[in-house]
Write a protein that holds these residues in place. Structure first.
Motif, PDB file in Angstrom:
ATOM      1  N   ALA A  53       0.854  -1.200   0.000  1.00  0.00           N
ATOM      2  CA  ALA A  53       0.000   0.000   0.000  1.00  0.00           C
ATOM      3  C   ALA A  53       0.886   1.245   0.000  1.00  0.00           C
ATOM      4  O   ALA A  53       0.953   1.991   0.981  1.00  0.00           O
ATOM      5  CB  ALA A  53      -0.934  -0.015   1.192  1.00  0.00           C
ATOM      6  N   ILE A  54       1.527   1.485  -1.120  1.00  0.00           N
ATOM      7  CA  ILE A  54       2.562   2.519  -1.195  1.00  0.00           C
ATOM      8  C   ILE A  54       2.007   3.943  -1.212  1.00  0.00           C
ATOM      9  O   ILE A  54       2.776   4.906  -1.110  1.00  0.00           O
ATOM     10  CB  ILE A  54       3.452   2.305  -2.439  1.00  0.00           C
ATOM     11  N   LEU A  55       0.685   4.088  -1.338  1.00  0.00           N
ATOM     12  CA  LEU A  55       0.102   5.425  -1.393  1.00  0.00           C
ATOM     13  C   LEU A  55      -0.258   5.983  -0.024  1.00  0.00           C
ATOM     14  O   LEU A  55      -0.754   7.109   0.081  1.00  0.00           O
ATOM     15  CB  LEU A  55      -1.157   5.413  -2.272  1.00  0.00           C
ATOM     16  N   ILE A  56       0.014   5.220   1.036  1.00  0.00           N
ATOM     17  CA  ILE A  56      -0.344   5.662   2.384  1.00  0.00           C
ATOM     18  C   ILE A  56       0.725   6.576   2.993  1.00  0.00           C
ATOM     19  O   ILE A  56       0.446   7.711   3.408  1.00  0.00           O
ATOM     20  CB  ILE A  56      -0.594   4.449   3.313  1.00  0.00           C
ATOM     21  N   GLU A  57       1.922   6.100   3.079  1.00  0.00           N
ATOM     22  CA  GLU A  57       2.981   6.819   3.801  1.00  0.00           C
ATOM     23  C   GLU A  57       3.264   8.215   3.258  1.00  0.00           C
ATOM     24  O   GLU A  57       3.449   9.157   4.038  1.00  0.00           O
ATOM     25  CB  GLU A  57       4.264   5.985   3.805  1.00  0.00           C
ATOM     26  N   PRO A  58       3.302   8.445   1.928  1.00  0.00           N
ATOM     27  CA  PRO A  58       3.622   9.791   1.426  1.00  0.00           C
ATOM     28  C   PRO A  58       2.667  10.878   1.884  1.00  0.00           C
ATOM     29  O   PRO A  58       3.039  12.048   1.930  1.00  0.00           O
ATOM     30  CB  PRO A  58       3.572   9.610  -0.104  1.00  0.00           C
ATOM     31  N   ARG A  59       1.433  10.524   2.232  1.00  0.00           N
ATOM     32  CA  ARG A  59       0.493  11.570   2.637  1.00  0.00           C
ATOM     33  C   ARG A  59       0.079  11.467   4.098  1.00  0.00           C
ATOM     34  O   ARG A  59      -0.770  12.240   4.557  1.00  0.00           O
ATOM     35  CB  ARG A  59      -0.735  11.573   1.729  1.00  0.00           C
ATOM     36  N   ARG A  60       0.674  10.565   4.836  1.00  0.00           N
ATOM     37  CA  ARG A  60       0.232  10.320   6.202  1.00  0.00           C
ATOM     38  C   ARG A  60       0.394  11.556   7.089  1.00  0.00           C
ATOM     39  O   ARG A  60      -0.561  11.974   7.772  1.00  0.00           O
ATOM     40  CB  ARG A  60       1.005   9.154   6.813  1.00  0.00           C
ATOM     41  N   ALA A  61       1.568  12.153   7.106  1.00  0.00           N
ATOM     42  CA  ALA A  61       1.815  13.286   8.001  1.00  0.00           C
ATOM     43  C   ALA A  61       0.871  14.443   7.698  1.00  0.00           C
ATOM     44  O   ALA A  61       0.300  15.062   8.616  1.00  0.00           O
ATOM     45  CB  ALA A  61       3.270  13.732   7.888  1.00  0.00           C
ATOM     46  N   ALA A  62       0.681  14.740   6.423  1.00  0.00           N
ATOM     47  CA  ALA A  62      -0.189  15.853   6.041  1.00  0.00           C
ATOM     48  C   ALA A  62      -1.634  15.574   6.408  1.00  0.00           C
ATOM     49  O   ALA A  62      -2.360  16.470   6.874  1.00  0.00           O
ATOM     50  CB  ALA A  62      -0.064  16.122   4.540  1.00  0.00           C
ATOM     51  N   MET A  63      -2.076  14.344   6.230  1.00  0.00           N
ATOM     52  CA  MET A  63      -3.469  13.995   6.531  1.00  0.00           C
ATOM     53  C   MET A  63      -3.740  14.045   8.041  1.00  0.00           C
ATOM     54  O   MET A  63      -4.802  14.480   8.484  1.00  0.00           O
ATOM     55  CB  MET A  63      -3.802  12.613   5.986  1.00  0.00           C
ATOM     56  N   VAL A  64      -2.777  13.595   8.836  1.00  0.00           N
ATOM     57  CA  VAL A  64      -2.931  13.649  10.290  1.00  0.00           C
ATOM     58  C   VAL A  64      -2.922  15.098  10.771  1.00  0.00           C
ATOM     59  O   VAL A  64      -3.754  15.511  11.589  1.00  0.00           O
ATOM     60  CB  VAL A  64      -1.824  12.835  10.987  1.00  0.00           C
ATOM     61  N   ALA A  65      -1.988  15.894  10.237  1.00  0.00           N
ATOM     62  CA  ALA A  65      -1.883  17.293  10.643  1.00  0.00           C
ATOM     63  C   ALA A  65      -3.152  18.075  10.303  1.00  0.00           C
ATOM     64  O   ALA A  65      -3.566  18.964  11.049  1.00  0.00           O
ATOM     65  CB  ALA A  65      -0.668  17.940   9.975  1.00  0.00           C
ATOM     66  N   ALA A  66      -3.772  17.724   9.179  1.00  0.00           N
ATOM     67  CA  ALA A  66      -4.995  18.429   8.757  1.00  0.00           C
ATOM     68  C   ALA A  66      -6.232  17.932   9.500  1.00  0.00           C
ATOM     69  O   ALA A  66      -7.317  18.511   9.354  1.00  0.00           O
ATOM     70  CB  ALA A  66      -5.198  18.256   7.255  1.00  0.00           C
ATOM     71  N   GLY A  67      -6.080  16.864  10.285  1.00  0.00           N
ATOM     72  CA  GLY A  67      -7.202  16.334  11.044  1.00  0.00           C
ATOM     73  C   GLY A  67      -8.088  15.377  10.275  1.00  0.00           C
ATOM     74  O   GLY A  67      -9.144  14.954  10.786  1.00  0.00           O
ATOM     75  N   HIS A  68      -7.685  15.016   9.053  1.00  0.00           N
ATOM     76  CA  HIS A  68      -8.502  14.094   8.251  1.00  0.00           C
ATOM     77  C   HIS A  68      -8.315  12.646   8.706  1.00  0.00           C
ATOM     78  O   HIS A  68      -9.278  11.877   8.724  1.00  0.00           O
ATOM     79  CB  HIS A  68      -8.151  14.224   6.768  1.00  0.00           C
ATOM     80  N   TRP A  69      -7.101  12.290   9.054  1.00  0.00           N
ATOM     81  CA  TRP A  69      -6.825  10.945   9.554  1.00  0.00           C
ATOM     82  C   TRP A  69      -6.779  11.018  11.072  1.00  0.00           C
ATOM     83  O   TRP A  69      -5.861  11.596  11.660  1.00  0.00           O
ATOM     84  CB  TRP A  69      -5.514  10.412   8.990  1.00  0.00           C
ATOM     85  N   ARG A  70      -7.803  10.431  11.708  1.00  0.00           N
ATOM     86  CA  ARG A  70      -7.968  10.565  13.153  1.00  0.00           C
ATOM     87  C   ARG A  70      -7.404   9.382  13.930  1.00  0.00           C
ATOM     88  O   ARG A  70      -7.551   9.295  15.137  1.00  0.00           O
ATOM     89  CB  ARG A  70      -9.455  10.747  13.462  1.00  0.00           C
ATOM     90  N   ASN A  71      -6.785   8.454  13.185  1.00  0.00           N
ATOM     91  CA  ASN A  71      -6.108   7.297  13.809  1.00  0.00           C
ATOM     92  C   ASN A  71      -7.041   6.474  14.692  1.00  0.00           C
ATOM     93  O   ASN A  71      -6.653   5.985  15.753  1.00  0.00           O
ATOM     94  CB  ASN A  71      -4.881   7.755  14.603  1.00  0.00           C
ATOM     95  N   LYS A  72      -8.269   6.314  14.228  1.00  0.00           N
ATOM     96  CA  LYS A  72      -9.229   5.447  14.905  1.00  0.00           C
ATOM     97  C   LYS A  72      -9.642   4.319  13.963  1.00  0.00           C
ATOM     98  O   LYS A  72      -9.798   4.538  12.762  1.00  0.00           O
ATOM     99  CB  LYS A  72     -10.470   6.228  15.348  1.00  0.00           C
ATOM    100  N   THR A  73      -9.835   3.136  14.526  1.00  0.00           N
ATOM    101  CA  THR A  73     -10.225   1.974  13.743  1.00  0.00           C
ATOM    102  C   THR A  73     -11.664   1.567  14.070  1.00  0.00           C
ATOM    103  O   THR A  73     -12.275   2.093  15.011  1.00  0.00           O
ATOM    104  CB  THR A  73      -9.289   0.791  14.029  1.00  0.00           C
ATOM    105  N   ALA A  74     -12.170   0.600  13.326  1.00  0.00           N
ATOM    106  CA  ALA A  74     -13.505   0.073  13.613  1.00  0.00           C
ATOM    107  C   ALA A  74     -13.568  -0.498  15.028  1.00  0.00           C
ATOM    108  O   ALA A  74     -14.603  -0.393  15.701  1.00  0.00           O
ATOM    109  CB  ALA A  74     -13.874  -0.998  12.587  1.00  0.00           C
ATOM    110  N   ASP A  75     -12.474  -1.094  15.489  1.00  0.00           N
ATOM    111  CA  ASP A  75     -12.444  -1.620  16.856  1.00  0.00           C
ATOM    112  C   ASP A  75     -12.622  -0.512  17.882  1.00  0.00           C
ATOM    113  O   ASP A  75     -13.327  -0.680  18.887  1.00  0.00           O
ATOM    114  CB  ASP A  75     -11.109  -2.335  17.102  1.00  0.00           C
ATOM    115  N   ASP A  76     -11.966   0.617  17.646  1.00  0.00           N
ATOM    116  CA  ASP A  76     -12.100   1.749  18.572  1.00  0.00           C
ATOM    117  C   ASP A  76     -13.547   2.237  18.638  1.00  0.00           C
ATOM    118  O   ASP A  76     -14.080   2.508  19.724  1.00  0.00           O
ATOM    119  CB  ASP A  76     -11.183   2.899  18.139  1.00  0.00           C
TER     120      ASP A  76
END
Length: 546
Positions: free
Chosen positions: A5-28
């Protein structure tokens, strides 16, 4: 299984900083719902054919999910292993997914319409270890099919059968009450992280074979959060899903969305318009999502049956354009707001009409992008086009997928992160888009993608076929149907029935069969010999007076 899944890491920091990726899973999200109301009704599962219904609380779902996780572990499934599930919408589908999630396994939903031709590739390509099927569904013996495929699937260790008997039966292999003694061994340590691939779902493309789309919790929930916010959805809503949960529509918006909302959800294993109308009345359903044919059917059912649809606030339509009369009729009969949307397996719902927009917006557009998503309409030179001009549609943003499994060269993402959707669209000055066509060779029949190249390749094998081209033609209910133009070999003939028999012998899903056959002496072609499918489409439209 190693996931590229090579398209994840290049945008991870920007997505987290912008609040789009909230680092929550279905389990959470499930844990939060369980803690808030363990005895609250969570899921209702309906079987249309039998009339059976099963209601489960969050605590009951929790117990069953733990049992499935223990059962899968006993079958040798571990973190990162793929579990393929061909079950229809049901409580068994839901607990299989939840069990996989707790165990750290990757869930691979596949449509119940698929047969050996499609499944043998998907299971082999995805290196699936466990294949979960119904014993019988719609009169078809899935267990016999799966067992017949086993010799050609070297990675497949177990076939689990819902409704089956013996050690491979779903209840015995995955829901044994004796597993409760080991619930405490299913710990958070085994769960996948928010950037780990958690879903592998196949989509039809132009390569002649399905492509395995990889998603993470962050890519999917970064779509669901703004989706719910735009539509005003909350834990007070009741979600009904009859679109298959093996499609991204059913999976994300019928399963992941209510988990996030802590909302009650209802799943139906088959479409029955009258039963759907009754469920909306009795269970006070407030949100559902499906393609245009379902909206038309539901309006008819309410009109004919006299049920009360007043609880239904939003019917979101995606997959095909919504004719104006359909919206007007639905508004009059159902009273719900009809919202048009556009999206793809690769990125979920990308654009939605706003609930505050006039009804005409759902007729004339496919909406504006959700927060975290950017769109570009490009010309043939690759440069952005001004408002109102048709061009190739590109998408960039938080919900874009992680890539195609084992096929990074097909990811269609440029150095700046723009994904080439393969669709032709235009955008107005206010940012609303309208999908105008597809540059990729796919027909969408009732929101089901038909892999044209794959079907053509099978028909080319017929001894009577010299040339074949499959194109879509307009259909009021399904949006499109498929027509096969065939040039027979000299002295040979092909009938519609013979074409169907040939496709059946190749175990192709019946939904992919062309519904019309046109015999021609020649097909329009360029000087280089490439068939001009646009001319064939025009021919069909002209015949229909469109």
């Amino acid at each position: 299984m190693k996931f590229d899944a090579i398209l994840i890491e290049p945008r991870r920091a920007a997505m987290v900083a912008a609040g789009h990726w909230r680092n929550k899973t279905a389990d959470d999200y499930f844990d939060a719902a369980l803690a808030a109301g363990p005895g609250d009704l969570a899921l209702s599962s309906l079987s249309v054919a039998t009339g059976e219904r099963r209601d489960l609380t969050w605590a009951e779902l929790d117990l069953l999910a733990d049992r499935v996780a223990v059962g899968l572990r006993k079958l040798g499934v571990g973190r990162g292993d793929v579990v393929t599930c061909q079950l229809p919408n049901s409580w068994q589908f839901v607990v299989t997914y939840l069990g996989c999630s707790r165990l750290g396994a990757v869930f691979n939903p596949v449509m119940h319409i698929f047969r050996e031709h499609e499944l043998s590739f998907m299971l082999r390509h995805g290196e699936s270890k466990v294949f979960v099927v119904p014993k019988l569904f719609r009169g078809f013996d899935h267990e016999a099919m799966a067992e017949g495929m086993r010799p050609d699937l070297p990675d497949l260790r177990h076939i689990i059968v819902a409704g089956g008997a013996g050690p491979n039966g779903f209840d015995t292999a995955l829901l044994n009450p004796a597993f409760d003694a080991e619930r405490a061994t299913i710990t958070r340590d085994s769960r996948l992280g928010p950037d780990d691939v958690c879903q592998l779902i196949y989509t039809s493309g132009t390569t002649g074979e399905p492509k395995g789309v990889m998603h993470t919790a962050n890519t999917m929930y970064s779509n669901l959060a703004p989706f719910a916010e735009r539509l005003g959805l909350s834990g007070r809503d009741v979600v009904l899903m009859f679109s298959p949960m093996a499609h991204q529509t059913g999976f994300m918006y019928g399963l992941l969305l209510p988990l996030m909302l802590r909302a009650r959800f209802i799943v139906m294993d088959n479409w029955d318009k009258a039963q759907a109308a009754r469920v909306i009345e009795t269970d006070r359903v407030s949100f559902t999502m499906a393609s245009t044919p379902f909206l038309m059917d539901l309006s008819t059912a309410v009109e004919e049956g006299g049920t009360d649809p007043s609880s239904l606030r939003v019917f979101l339509c995606a997959g095909t354009a919504i004719p104006g009369p359909v919206v007007e009729r639905a508004q009059r009969i159902l009273g719900a707001k009809v919202i048009s949307a556009w999206g793809m397996t690769e990125n979920g719902a990308v654009t939605l009409v706003l609930p505050t927009d006039p009804d005409e917006r759902s007729v004339n557009s496919d909406g504006v992008p959700l927060p975290g998503i950017e769109l570009q309409i490009r010309g043939k030179d690759g440069q952005p086009l001004p408002a109102g001009e048709e061009g190739e549609l590109y998408v960039r943003g938080c919900s874009n997928f992680g890539g195609y499994l084992k096929r990074p060269h097909l990811n269609n993402v440029d150095d700046d992160g723009w994904f080439d959707t393969g669709d032709i669209a235009r955008m107005d000055a206010a940012g609303y888009i309208r999908i105008c066509g597809r540059s990729k060779d796919i027909i969408i029949r009732g929101a089901e993608n038909i892999p044209v190249i794959e079907v053509e390749s099978i028909l080319f094998k017929h001894p009577a076929v010299q040339a074949v081209a499959i194109v879509g033609y307009p259909d009021e209910r399904l949006g499109e149907r498929a027509c096969a133009f065939v040039v027979p070999k000299p002295g040979q003939a092909l009938t519609f029935a013979a074409m169907q028999d040939f496709l059946r012998s190749h175990h192709l899903a019946i939904q992919y069969w062309p519904e019309r056959l046109e015999i021609r002496e020649t097909l329009p072609a360029t000087a280089s010999g490439k068939i001009q499918k646009f001319a064939l489409r025009k021919m069909l439209r002209d015949e229909a007076g469109l």
